[in-house]
Design an enzyme around this catalytic site. Sequence first.
Site, short mmCIF file in Angstrom:
data_model
loop_
_atom_site.label_atom_id
_atom_site.label_comp_id
_atom_site.label_asym_id
_atom_site.label_seq_id
_atom_site.Cartn_x
_atom_site.Cartn_y
_atom_site.Cartn_z
N HIS A 147 1.25 -7.47 -3.91
CA HIS A 147 1.49 -6.03 -3.04
C HIS A 147 0.91 -4.96 -3.61
O HIS A 147 0.44 -5.01 -4.44
CB HIS A 147 3.11 -6.02 -2.99
CG HIS A 147 3.59 -4.83 -2.47
ND1 HIS A 147 3.91 -3.48 -3.13
CD2 HIS A 147 3.78 -4.45 -1.28
CE1 HIS A 147 4.36 -2.60 -2.31
NE2 HIS A 147 4.32 -3.32 -0.99
N ASN A 173 1.45 -2.14 -4.58
CA ASN A 173 1.82 -1.12 -5.37
C ASN A 173 1.78 -2.06 -6.79
O ASN A 173 2.05 -1.21 -7.83
CB ASN A 173 3.52 -0.94 -5.38
CG ASN A 173 3.79 0.16 -4.33
OD1 ASN A 173 3.03 0.65 -3.91
ND2 ASN A 173 5.09 0.55 -4.06
N LYS A 174 1.34 -3.29 -6.70
CA LYS A 174 1.16 -3.86 -8.04
C LYS A 174 -0.05 -3.62 -8.57
O LYS A 174 -1.10 -3.05 -8.27
CB LYS A 174 1.26 -5.39 -7.65
CG LYS A 174 2.57 -5.99 -7.09
CD LYS A 174 3.71 -5.52 -8.00
CE LYS A 174 5.08 -5.99 -7.49
NZ LYS A 174 5.88 -5.43 -6.18
N ASN A 175 -0.26 -3.88 -10.15
CA ASN A 175 -1.37 -3.51 -10.74
C ASN A 175 -2.73 -3.98 -10.29
O ASN A 175 -3.82 -3.42 -10.63
CB ASN A 175 -1.13 -4.04 -12.23
CG ASN A 175 -0.14 -3.23 -13.22
OD1 ASN A 175 0.84 -2.62 -12.24
ND2 ASN A 175 0.02 -3.03 -14.19
N ILE A 176 -2.76 -5.07 -9.88
CA ILE A 176 -3.65 -5.82 -8.92
C ILE A 176 -3.37 -6.05 -7.72
O ILE A 176 -2.27 -6.78 -7.56
CB ILE A 176 -4.10 -7.13 -9.74
CG1 ILE A 176 -4.83 -6.91 -11.14
CG2 ILE A 176 -5.06 -7.75 -8.91
CD1 ILE A 176 -6.17 -6.12 -11.02
#
Length: 374
Positions: free
Chosen positions: A181, A183-186
């Site tokens: 998603h 917002n995730k780190n990747i």
Amino acid sequence: MTQPFLPFTRPSIDEETIAGVVEVLRSGWITSGPKVKEFEASLSACCGGRPVRSFNSGTATLEVALRLAGVGPGHEVITTPLSWVATANVILEVGARPVFVDVDPVTRNIDLDRLEAAITPATRALIPVDLAGLPVDRDRLYDIAQRRGLRVIEDAAQAFGSRWKGRTIGSFGDFVSFSFHANKNITTSEGGALVLPDASLIPACEKLRLQGVVRTGEDGMEVDTLGGKFNLTDVAARIGVGQLRHLDEFTARRRELARLYFERFDRDLGCELPVADFVNSNWHMFQIVLPPQVKRGDFIARMREAGIGVGVHYPAIHLFSLYRNLGFREGQFPHAERIGRAIATLPLFPAMTDADVDRVCAASRAILRETLKK
Ligand SMILES: Cc1ncc(COP(=O)(O)O)c(C=O)c1O
């Protein structure tokens, strides 16, 4: 001069990735195809060569993992009440019953000391969540799972790039689910990946991902299973390919920023800080728990006036009416309830500057001091 708004998170997408996405858009093949295969191969390389399949969300991955583990009506699945609601919704989706175990107030993850007491003859699986990227103790978790004969579906949605005792999350264990998603780190904008415990599950996984369809030869098609519509597109996968090249650099920068927060956040404001883990965590989020005198909504509004975004991750799941209607009630999981009411996510993303951390710390200090004086 007013400073630009500082969101609590923002993806870093480089020009090479943008050009790569444009190339996919011009290629004539924009849904699942070669970029999905390339992304899956790169993900598998990140996960010690284990089989990985991509999905259009980290919710679909969890649902498919539960189905592959044979979880369904009449079964119970143990999880944490302090997570994104998707973690528990997927248990309902497959017709099973969620059983919550309160969190450890320090790690904010499921309390493994309490977990075994929640196991019943109907329990089939555990879904631990690595909140903010801080991993649940994998040694203790798998010890319990193995002794009690339970499947594990690691909800590592937030833990891509986290480690446990030197091993990357996803490179060992039973099912491991990631989210990509925004917002995730990747990120892939929306998307997810499921690491499978065994290559023999690949055909069943692929069936559940796309309508149960199996193709053979030039024109053969058969459907013997009800599957979903969960495939990732090549457009999204190409974003993921570009993102993966930056994983180590993103994680390192997040870690540096988290260290700065520990140095510069005023410890006399009565806030609870996260566990200072600079070995295992990918620092997906930097979350504080506000003191009881502070109304979180007021803090968020005042920070916004100061040009700073603050997130809420997450209210306790069992207090949502969907779950109350299943019989859950206030008071059952006091740590998750208290943290869920007072947790606040401060800005943390790789493109942030050291000065941004100072700005967040200064604004938090001014606002919280004023509130605590009243
Ligand atoms: C802990 C957790 N579980 C599951 C999910 C679901 O992932 P997605 O939003 O990709 O469906 C998320 C993502 O927000 C999450 O943070």
